[in-house]
Design a protein around this motif. Sequence first.
Motif, PDB file in Angstrom:
ATOM      1  N   LEU A  32      37.927  25.946  41.033  1.00 21.51           N
ATOM      2  CA  LEU A  32      39.123  26.759  41.164  1.00 21.51           C
ATOM      3  C   LEU A  32      40.086  26.149  42.182  1.00 21.51           C
ATOM      4  O   LEU A  32      41.298  26.066  41.946  1.00 21.51           O
ATOM      5  CB  LEU A  32      38.743  28.186  41.600  1.00 21.51           C
ATOM      6  N   PRO A  43      47.778  30.792  36.568  1.00 23.03           N
ATOM      7  CA  PRO A  43      47.032  30.383  35.366  1.00 23.03           C
ATOM      8  C   PRO A  43      47.887  30.338  34.106  1.00 23.03           C
ATOM      9  O   PRO A  43      47.550  29.656  33.146  1.00 23.03           O
ATOM     10  CB  PRO A  43      45.927  31.440  35.251  1.00 23.03           C
ATOM     11  N   LEU A  49      43.174  25.816  35.323  1.00 18.15           N
ATOM     12  CA  LEU A  49      42.859  26.972  36.166  1.00 18.15           C
ATOM     13  C   LEU A  49      42.485  28.168  35.302  1.00 18.15           C
ATOM     14  O   LEU A  49      41.546  28.912  35.620  1.00 18.15           O
ATOM     15  CB  LEU A  49      44.052  27.304  37.061  1.00 18.15           C
ATOM     16  N   ARG A  50      43.199  28.365  34.216  1.00 15.48           N
ATOM     17  CA  ARG A  50      42.928  29.487  33.310  1.00 15.48           C
ATOM     18  C   ARG A  50      41.501  29.395  32.764  1.00 15.48           C
ATOM     19  O   ARG A  50      40.786  30.410  32.692  1.00 15.48           O
ATOM     20  CB  ARG A  50      43.948  29.481  32.170  1.00 15.48           C
ATOM     21  N   ILE A  53      38.961  30.194  35.600  1.00 24.19           N
ATOM     22  CA  ILE A  53      38.952  31.632  35.884  1.00 24.19           C
ATOM     23  C   ILE A  53      38.112  32.359  34.837  1.00 24.19           C
ATOM     24  O   ILE A  53      37.318  33.254  35.164  1.00 24.19           O
ATOM     25  CB  ILE A  53      40.384  32.199  35.924  1.00 24.19           C
ATOM     26  N   ALA A  56      34.570  31.805  35.637  1.00 23.77           N
ATOM     27  CA  ALA A  56      34.178  32.600  36.805  1.00 23.77           C
ATOM     28  C   ALA A  56      33.904  34.046  36.415  1.00 23.77           C
ATOM     29  O   ALA A  56      32.918  34.657  36.849  1.00 23.77           O
ATOM     30  CB  ALA A  56      35.279  32.533  37.864  1.00 23.77           C
ATOM     31  N   LYS A  57      34.765  34.597  35.583  1.00 19.04           N
ATOM     32  CA  LYS A  57      34.582  35.983  35.152  1.00 19.04           C
ATOM     33  C   LYS A  57      33.345  36.137  34.281  1.00 19.04           C
ATOM     34  O   LYS A  57      32.642  37.154  34.352  1.00 19.04           O
ATOM     35  CB  LYS A  57      35.830  36.463  34.412  1.00 19.04           C
ATOM     36  N   SER A  63      36.232  39.138  42.096  1.00 22.42           N
ATOM     37  CA  SER A  63      37.660  38.782  42.067  1.00 22.42           C
ATOM     38  C   SER A  63      38.143  38.246  43.407  1.00 22.42           C
ATOM     39  O   SER A  63      38.983  37.340  43.458  1.00 22.42           O
ATOM     40  CB  SER A  63      38.492  40.002  41.670  1.00 22.42           C
ATOM     41  N   ILE A  66      37.353  34.632  43.657  1.00 25.37           N
ATOM     42  CA  ILE A  66      38.250  33.846  42.799  1.00 25.37           C
ATOM     43  C   ILE A  66      39.598  33.660  43.490  1.00 25.37           C
ATOM     44  O   ILE A  66      40.125  32.549  43.577  1.00 25.37           O
ATOM     45  CB  ILE A  66      38.431  34.535  41.436  1.00 25.37           C
ATOM     46  N   ASP A  67      40.148  34.755  44.014  1.00 28.78           N
ATOM     47  CA  ASP A  67      41.456  34.683  44.668  1.00 28.78           C
ATOM     48  C   ASP A  67      41.423  33.765  45.884  1.00 28.78           C
ATOM     49  O   ASP A  67      42.363  32.989  46.109  1.00 28.78           O
ATOM     50  CB  ASP A  67      41.901  36.091  45.093  1.00 28.78           C
ATOM     51  N   ILE A  70      41.381  30.075  44.858  1.00 27.80           N
ATOM     52  CA  ILE A  70      42.691  29.640  44.360  1.00 27.80           C
ATOM     53  C   ILE A  70      43.660  29.439  45.521  1.00 27.80           C
ATOM     54  O   ILE A  70      44.390  28.432  45.575  1.00 27.80           O
ATOM     55  CB  ILE A  70      43.250  30.661  43.354  1.00 27.80           C
TER      56      ILE A  70
END
Length: 248
Positions: A32, A43, A49-50, A53, A56-57, A63, A66-67, A70
Amino acid sequence: MSGHSKWATIKRAKGAADAKRGKIFSVISKDLTLAARDGGGDPGFNPRLRTVIAKAKAENMPSDNIDRAIKKGTGELPGVSYEEIVYEGYAPGGVGLIVEVTTDNKNRSASEVRSTMGKHGGNLAGVGAVAFQFERKGQFIIDAKLIDEESLMDLALEAGAEDIKNEEDHFEVICALSDYDAVSQALSDKNIEMESSELVYLPNITVPVDDKEVARKVLHLIEKLDELDDVKAVHSNFDIADGVLDEE
């Protein structure tokens, strides 16, 4: 059992112990950060990146994690500077290995990879010694229950895929690096969940393994390399003969 088939690995990963979840999150966090560093934190304008993500999900990564990852990539939060390195080597039986590493200390990573190779019957090789046996491709693994083969072929080939393999319980979609983003976007637009979506090294030359002990040593070395914190992925070109690991 071939070295470039990921389905068994994916299925094992989904049932892995919680102890390994920290490693999975660590690898994804680095991805990420690198994706955001290289293509920005939005993303919508950053296909890599998309994709990360989504991965990751799929692994139920929080979340907040993840944030943070990034924002470290975009510079909004302080973070370490990561490098992506590829090591080449050999496992027992002359099996070729490509080891992808993401690290903040390349000397540490090189030492760990070299030591692990040496302890488990492998050895590092020079740049280019093994790479010619592999091709860099985009690879998507999709559960066969999600879409029929004809629909997937129409969608993926139109987006630029080179090949779609039907492996009974899953499909493997292969594309050139230049078409990776387009194929990924086409699948995402149709809300097709991918078990795996990444850039991989696929073997164009395979090494047959028909001895049980050699096969076990190859798989053990790959497992030990994969356990290293800095190792993102291990690619190999073994082709273990059917039934070898079942022999008494």
